[in-house]
Motif scaffolding. Structure first.
Motif, PDB file in Angstrom:
ATOM      1  N   THR A 126     100.856 143.368  63.094  1.00 32.40           N
ATOM      2  CA  THR A 126     101.665 142.144  63.137  1.00 32.40           C
ATOM      3  C   THR A 126     102.975 142.387  62.415  1.00 32.40           C
ATOM      4  OG1 THR A 126      99.677 140.790  63.088  1.00 32.40           O
ATOM      5  CG2 THR A 126     101.746 139.681  62.577  1.00 32.40           C
ATOM      6  N   GLY A 127     104.061 142.111  63.121  1.00 30.93           N
ATOM      7  CA  GLY A 127     105.374 142.250  62.502  1.00 30.93           C
ATOM      8  C   GLY A 127     105.895 140.886  62.094  1.00 30.93           C
ATOM      9  N   MET A 128     106.497 140.861  60.932  1.00 28.94           N
ATOM     10  CA  MET A 128     107.154 139.628  60.490  1.00 28.94           C
ATOM     11  C   MET A 128     108.341 140.039  59.650  1.00 28.94           C
ATOM     12  SD  MET A 128     104.499 138.375  57.544  1.00 28.94           S
ATOM     13  CE  MET A 128     103.039 138.657  58.522  1.00 28.94           C
ATOM     14  N   SER A 159      96.623 136.156  53.900  1.00 26.74           N
ATOM     15  CA  SER A 159      97.363 134.891  53.978  1.00 26.74           C
ATOM     16  C   SER A 159      98.613 135.042  54.801  1.00 26.74           C
ATOM     17  CB  SER A 159      97.746 134.414  52.578  1.00 26.74           C
ATOM     18  OG  SER A 159      96.606 134.335  51.782  1.00 26.74           O
ATOM     19  N   ALA A 160      99.227 136.206  54.723  1.00 28.22           N
ATOM     20  CA  ALA A 160     100.446 136.417  55.507  1.00 28.22           C
ATOM     21  C   ALA A 160     100.154 136.294  56.990  1.00 28.22           C
ATOM     22  CB  ALA A 160     101.050 137.779  55.199  1.00 28.22           C
ATOM     23  N   LEU A 161      98.939 136.672  57.393  1.00 21.43           N
ATOM     24  CA  LEU A 161      98.575 136.561  58.807  1.00 21.43           C
ATOM     25  C   LEU A 161      98.013 135.188  59.138  1.00 21.43           C
ATOM     26  CD1 LEU A 161      96.880 139.994  59.577  1.00 21.43           C
ATOM     27  CD2 LEU A 161      99.246 139.316  59.858  1.00 21.43           C
ATOM     28  N   GLY A 162      97.747 134.409  58.125  1.00 20.33           N
ATOM     29  CA  GLY A 162      97.156 133.098  58.388  1.00 20.33           C
ATOM     30  C   GLY A 162      95.702 133.208  58.800  1.00 20.33           C
ATOM     31  N   LEU A 163      95.000 134.166  58.202  1.00 21.16           N
ATOM     32  CA  LEU A 163      93.607 134.385  58.584  1.00 21.16           C
ATOM     33  C   LEU A 163      92.768 133.159  58.230  1.00 21.16           C
ATOM     34  CD1 LEU A 163      91.879 136.675  59.759  1.00 21.16           C
ATOM     35  CD2 LEU A 163      91.314 137.328  57.426  1.00 21.16           C
ATOM     36  N   ARG A 192     101.570 142.188  67.670  1.00 20.06           N
ATOM     37  CA  ARG A 192     101.952 140.779  67.615  1.00 20.06           C
ATOM     38  C   ARG A 192     103.136 140.630  66.685  1.00 20.06           C
ATOM     39  NH1 ARG A 192      96.734 137.242  66.565  1.00 20.06           N
ATOM     40  NH2 ARG A 192      98.296 135.674  67.076  1.00 20.06           N
ATOM     41  N   ALA A 193     103.828 139.485  66.872  1.00 17.80           N
ATOM     42  CA  ALA A 193     104.950 139.190  65.981  1.00 17.80           C
ATOM     43  C   ALA A 193     104.901 137.725  65.617  1.00 17.80           C
ATOM     44  CB  ALA A 193     106.273 139.519  66.664  1.00 17.80           C
ATOM     45  N   GLN A 194     105.278 137.441  64.370  1.00 17.28           N
ATOM     46  CA  GLN A 194     105.130 136.074  63.904  1.00 17.28           C
ATOM     47  C   GLN A 194     106.381 135.235  64.084  1.00 17.28           C
ATOM     48  OE1 GLN A 194     104.213 135.352  59.759  1.00 17.28           O
ATOM     49  NE2 GLN A 194     102.075 135.810  60.216  1.00 17.28           N
ATOM     50  N   ASP A 195     107.524 135.865  63.992  1.00 17.46           N
ATOM     51  CA  ASP A 195     108.756 135.078  63.959  1.00 17.46           C
ATOM     52  C   ASP A 195     109.759 135.476  65.029  1.00 17.46           C
ATOM     53  OD1 ASP A 195     109.282 137.561  62.685  1.00 17.46           O
ATOM     54  OD2 ASP A 195     109.118 136.642  60.722  1.00 17.46           O
ATOM     55  N   ALA A 211     107.166 144.223  69.562  1.00 16.21           N
ATOM     56  CA  ALA A 211     106.173 143.204  69.236  1.00 16.21           C
ATOM     57  C   ALA A 211     106.857 141.862  69.459  1.00 16.21           C
ATOM     58  CB  ALA A 211     105.723 143.345  67.783  1.00 16.21           C
ATOM     59  N   VAL A 212     106.346 141.083  70.393  1.00 20.63           N
ATOM     60  CA  VAL A 212     107.025 139.867  70.839  1.00 20.63           C
ATOM     61  C   VAL A 212     106.240 138.625  70.442  1.00 20.63           C
ATOM     62  CG1 VAL A 212     107.933 138.672  72.870  1.00 20.63           C
ATOM     63  CG2 VAL A 212     107.866 141.169  72.825  1.00 20.63           C
TER      64      VAL A 212
END
Lengths: 268, 242, 592
Positions: A126-128, A159-163, A192-195, A211-212
């Motif tokens: 996951t990229g953010m 937490s950064a991933l919102g698990l 995956r990408a968060q933002d 990562a979109v």
């Protein structure tokens, strides 16, 4: 002036070609199963295009000098073209260009047309802004749910991933800031990408994929050499783009198992 | 020494009755390097319009492709990691059908206005200076078109109000976004046509010559018909393509 | 070698001029109507040119700051202060946007095209002079809005000239993504309108206003290039406009065309379901034809110049026309090659890559034909020709890296690295600019009645030719070594450290090259006042602009109507009295 033009054009051509041949600055060492094929095709394209490059520039410089106007020079040749020549060089160029492309298509197909093998090491990437996180599914082989409402970037890790810790599948998920994988086994990535759009780029693995946000993109590669490899972001993602990097550690299978077990144990 | 040389050929009347709208055959008028004649200017303006409409068509083609893509696009629900379809077509207000009727009628009046304008110009060109052309009273189809056009736009505005009253705003859902986008962009373009007609209508105030005025009306006429067809297309897209 | 007035030998009758109140050819009076809101395509062409000249200096200045920051990230500059990472990205964004739109899409087409298309086809003006005037002022307004983005709260955007959402669509995504990004989109939307209006004019003029005897296949290749460029613009700018409207709505009306549910610093955005890839498809559907818009006029001019200065017909006129048409057509089918890594279907990627290799073929044909024109010629190395030959060299260099990027397999290591930056700069940032320089040196005598200084021109050429190679060739090496694009500094990644010396070299080359452009500016303005007086046809060329007075009168031909008898490249015709035959010369009936 014509001679100067010839000399300068030839000099530029030969100096730049020299650095290409000498590989003074070159692709980093390949460490994935696909690297050899990609690098080989790179070399082929290189050779072919290099010949075209040198031939065109050398002719240009030569003609500019040879056909310069001087009192002794004959009048220019009054010729409007040559249809046969046009056809010949059009066909040859088409065969060359399209042929090169078709030659590389099998590599592309093997990289992208087929899904990962069963039994591949699964890692969700996951990229953010401006960090990569890596999540392993753990013993149950399933990734737990994530909820955007639970995302807390400052707390890092899970937490950064919102698990969503209420999901049973999340219990054994391992989230790290460094990617560790076993050697000689295919790695399946879920990107995956968060933002914003990021791009997961591992130069040594000849791997790159955007990562979109809104997509979960499945890709795979197979590391074949143990070592540490830098990971960067290759899609402009904001002010911290230049420092959004990570590390990929390729280790033996036993080391990987030990490492993963240690991470899971930490969670208890 | 100024002289005005009409170069209207016998071809012109055919084109000016509107007929099938084909461009006049290409003629070299380079012998006359003075001001181009009426039929040359008309042909040139119509060519320009066709080119311009191509550019405008690309705008709506892009919107169409965005529409089709968005409809079919499953999006990743970050909560469940599942792909779901979130396209729910907006029920379109019945008022749009009335508006469509107004626009189609306005297309009719526009066509009459167009023929009227060009006919007037030809009559003037063929007349003897000092003796005016037949000045019988005619219905200003132009004015009627302007009224109908403005009515259409008002109706569109009312349709938007109705949508909003039913809870469909531009940001409510993907399909409502497209409804506002497509109707809005069409409305803007149609309003441009209304402005052109008003400008033609007040030609004498703007010190524009009669033949420039009729060229403007002719070109706006074709533009208007395009806008009517475009509207029907948009309506069908919104109503039938899901 | 006498210059002579080519027009004097042509039989032209002087016509009386009929005054007509709607007639656009009556010379305007008063400063405002003559120079500000002029309807004369020549004045409008100069307005576009000087707009582009202003833009190029702004753009170069931005790139200078970029190169300084890359080598000295912590430098404190006088007046400007520190360049923060976000500022660097703003420089990147605005440099790219200003150069692509306000220089490369403005000077070759709006500048020289406006000035010379009507004259080269024998017309008195463009088809729609009022529309022409409006298209310039809309473009100028767009430029002012673009510059305005620097001065609003948050400053100019940092999302790159490509403006990918969500970065460009969510104001909290980064500094400058607030009002500055809105200004950026609005500026581009205005630019699209100006470009569409201009395209309309070019196409109508070319189709409908050619003089007697000027068939399409007798048009100079510059006219073909402007014509095809206009068609590309007509079909592409509408798409960019639409993409921009959707982006404005996402930014300001809460729609979700492009933005899915995303989270910035723990805050969810009020969007969901949008597709970032939608923007990429729309943008690149425009973006790829755009790069051909940037290069085609220069290709047309290069063909013109190699013929004039080799005293030889262009080799393969028809092939050149078909090549440009193919480039135009294929240009609409290759946009996906910018998206190989985007998450697009790999099958589509394969299809796009085949089309992309195909488009390399007509470009190669053009190069062969330019070489074929030089072969067997009598080459005069005047300054326009130096830049034309430089163009061919740079076009080859920039083009050769294309087939690397066109193959998705090779694009994997190269996408979004400095290799791409080197590739497009050699083609757009240098070759196309050389086209602008060549056009300036070539047409300056016709526009201003004086020659530019030839010594200064040569200094300019050599410094720029060698300098730009020194800047952009090394970027290919850096890209292969893995240097990503749009990095404000290379201090964070270990494997990039060894590329810093290479980047230092590039920066110093940039200092020299940018400085060399001052020679051009000085030469340009000084020669307008004090250059050697030019004859009507100093280059002994055959096309219509050289048959008329210098500078051309208001209606271009002084009341005459040109009649064309010959093709545009009748040089060294056996049996002709001189080594060039004007297009308007009825005496020599050429084979074409």
């Amino acid at each position: 002036m014509g001679l100067v033009l010839l000399v300068v054009i030839w000099l530029i051509t030969f100096v730049s070609t020299y650095f290409f041949i000498a590989k003074t600055w070159w692709l980093p060492t390949g460490a994935s199963a696909a690297a050899a094929g990609i690098d080989h095709h790179f070399a082929t394209t290189y050779l072919v295009m290099g010949i075209v490059f040198v031939a065109a520039q050398v002719s240009l410089g030569y003609f500019a000098w040879k056909y310069r106007e001087r009192p002794s020079a004959p009048p220019a040749r009054y010729v409007h073209g040559n249809n046969m020549l046009e056809i010949v060089w059009t066909v040859l160029t088409a065969i060359l260009f399209i042929g090169l492309n078709l030659m590389s298509s099998s590599i592309w197909a093997s990289e992208r047309f087929r899904p990962a093998e069963p039994g591949a090491t699964q890692v969700e990437v996951t990229g953010m802004q401006f960090q990569w996180y890596f999540r392993y599914p753990g013993r149950d082989g399933r990734f737990g749910a994530t909820k955007p409402e639970l995302i807390d970037a400052s707390a890092g890790g899970e937490s950064a991933l919102g698990l969503d810790t209420t999901d049973p599948a999340s219990k054994d998920d391992v989230v790290t800031g460094t990617m560790v994988v076993p050697v000689n086994r295919e790695v399946e990535l879920i990107l995956r990408a968060q933002d914003v759009i990021h791009s997961f780029f591992i130069p040594n693995m000849r791997f790159k994929q955007d990562a979109v946000p809104g997509l979960a993109i499945h890709m795979h590669f197979t590391p074949i050499t143990i070592g540490d490899y830098e990971v960067t972001c290759a899609e402009l993602c904001g002010l911290g783009h230049y420092k959004m990097h990570g590390m990929l550690k390729v280790v033996s299978q036993e080391e990987f198992d030990k490492w993963l077990a240690a991470r899971e144990a930490e969670k208890q | 020494m100024a002289s005005y040389t009409p170069t209207v050929s016998i071809d012109a009347p055919r084109t000016c009755t509107g007929g099938n709208g084909h461009l006049p055959p290409r003629r070299y008028d380079a012998d006359d390097f003075g001001p181009p004649s009426f039929d040359v200017r008309l042909r040139r303006a119509r060519l320009g319009l066709v080119v311009g409409l191509t550019g405008i068509a690309m705008i709506f083609i892009s919107f169409t492709s965005a529409y089709v893509v968005r409809q079919g696009l499953p999006t990743l629900d970050p909560r469940t990691n599942a792909l779901l379809h979130d396209w729910f077509p907006v029920p379109l207000p019945r008022l749009l059908l009335l508006n469509t009727g107004l626009l189609l009628i306005s297309s009719l009046t526009m066509e009459l206005a167009r023929r009227q304008a060009v006919r007037k110009t030809l009559a003037q060109l063929a007349s003897v200076p000092g003796v005016s052309a037949d000045a019988k009273e005619e219905i200003s189809w132009l004015a009627l078109t302007v009224v109908l056009g403005l009515s259409f736009l008002t109706g569109q505005w009312m349709a938007w109000r109705e949508l909003a009253a039913n809870g469909f705003y531009v940001s409510s859902s993907p399909s409502s976004s497209f409804v506002y986008l497509l109707t809005g962009m069409h409305g803007v373009h149609l309003f441009g046509g209304v402005v052109a007609l008003l400008s033609a209508g007040f030609a004498s105030l703007l010190r524009r010559s009669a033949d420039s005025q009729s060229i403007l009306v002719d070109v706006t006429g074709w533009y208007w018909h395009f806008m009517a067809v475009l509207w029907v297309y948009i309506l069908c897209l919104l109503e039938f393509v899901h | 070698m006498a210059g002579g007035t080519g027009g004097g030998e042509t039989i032209m009758a002087t016509r009386e001029f009929a005054a007509h109140e709607a007639h656009a050819h009556a010379a305007p009076q008063g400063f405002i109507r003559k120079w500000v809101f002029s309807l004369d395509h020549k004045v409008i062409g100069l307005q576009y040119y000087f707009l582009a000249l202003t833009a190029v200096f702004v753009g170069m200045f931005l790139s200078l700051l970029m190169r300084i920051h890359l080598i000295w990230p912590n430098i404190h500059l006088p007046l400007l202060g520190d360049i923060k990472p976000e500022t660097y990205l703003t420089l990147v964004t605005m440099h790219g946007t200003i150069m692509v739109f306000f220089v490369l899409t403005t000077a070759p087409q709006g500048g020289f095209g406006n000035y010379f298309l009507p004259i080269q086809i024998g017309a008195a003006d463009m088809a729609f002079p009022v529309l022409n005037m409006l298209s310039f002022w809309v473009t100028a307004l767009a430029f002012i809005v673009m510059l305005g983005a620097f001065f609003v709260t948050g400053g100019a955007p940092l999302h790159g000239w490509t403006g990918y959402p969500p970065l460009s669509a969510v104001p909290t995504a980064g500094p400058g993504e607030g009002p500055g990004a809105d200004m950026w989109v609005i500026s581009i939307a205005l630019f699209c309108l100006g470009a569409l209006m201009s395209a309309l004019n070019f196409i109508t003029t070319t189709l409908d206003m050619r003089a007697k005897g000027m068939s399409m296949m007798r048009m100079p290749l510059t006219c073909w290039a402007w014509f095809i460029t206009a068609i590309l613009g007509l079909l592409a700018f509408g798409v960019l406009f639409s993409a921009g409207i959707l982006l404005l709505l996402d930014r300001n009306a809460g729609t979700s065309f492009y933005v899915p549910l995303t989270v910035f610093s723990g805050q969810m955005v009020a969007h969901k379901g949008g597709s970032p890839l939608l923007w990429q498809h729309l943008f690149w559907f425009f973006g790829h034809p755009e790069v051909y818009i940037a290069i085609l006029p220069a290709m047309g001019l290069c063909s013109q110049l190699v013929s004039v200065f080799s005293r030889k017909p262009i080799f393969g006129y028809k092939a050149m026309v078909y090549a440009m048409l193919s480039i135009g057509l294929l240009g609409f089918m290759v946009w996906g090659h910018h998206m190989f890594m985007s998450g697009m279907s790999p099958y589509s990627a394969f299809a796009f890559s085949i089309m992309t290799m195909a488009i390399g073929v007509p470009s190669a044909i053009k190069t062969f034909n330019w070489l074929g024109t030089l072969w067997g010629g009598r080459i005069r190395l005047a300054s326009p020709m130096l830049f034309a030959i430089g163009f061919v060299s740079l076009f080859v260099s920039g083009g050769i890296s294309g087939p690397f990027l066109a193959q998705p397999t090779l694009d994997i290591p190269l996408h979004d690295t400095a290799f791409v930056t080197g590739h497009f700069h050699l083609i757009m940032g240098v070759a196309s600019i050389f086209g602008i320089f060549a056009a300036t040196y070539y047409w300056f005598p016709k526009m201003f009645g004086r020659m530019m200084n030839e010594s200064l021109a040569r200094w300019h050429f050599w410094l720029t030719f060698v300098g730009t190679y020194c800047i952009f060739m090394p970027m290919h090496y850096a890209g292969m070594a893995g240097q990503p694009r749009r990095y404000s500094q290379f201090t964070e990644l270990h494997y990039l450290e060894k590329l810093i010396p290479l980047n230092t070299f590039i920066t110093f080359a940039a200092f020299v090259t940018i400085s060399a452009q001052l020679i051009f500016i000085f030469n340009l303005f000084w020669s307008m006042k004090a250059g050697k007086k030019a004859s009507d046809n100093p280059w002994e060329a055959t096309t219509l602009e050289w048959t008329t007075a210098t500078p051309p009168p208001h209606d271009n031909f002084g009341g005459h109507t040109p009649v064309v008898y010959n093709g545009p490249y009748e040089y060294s015709v056996p049996g002709a009295p001189r080594d060039y035959v004007m297009q308007t010369d009825p005496a020599t009936v050429a084979a074409h």
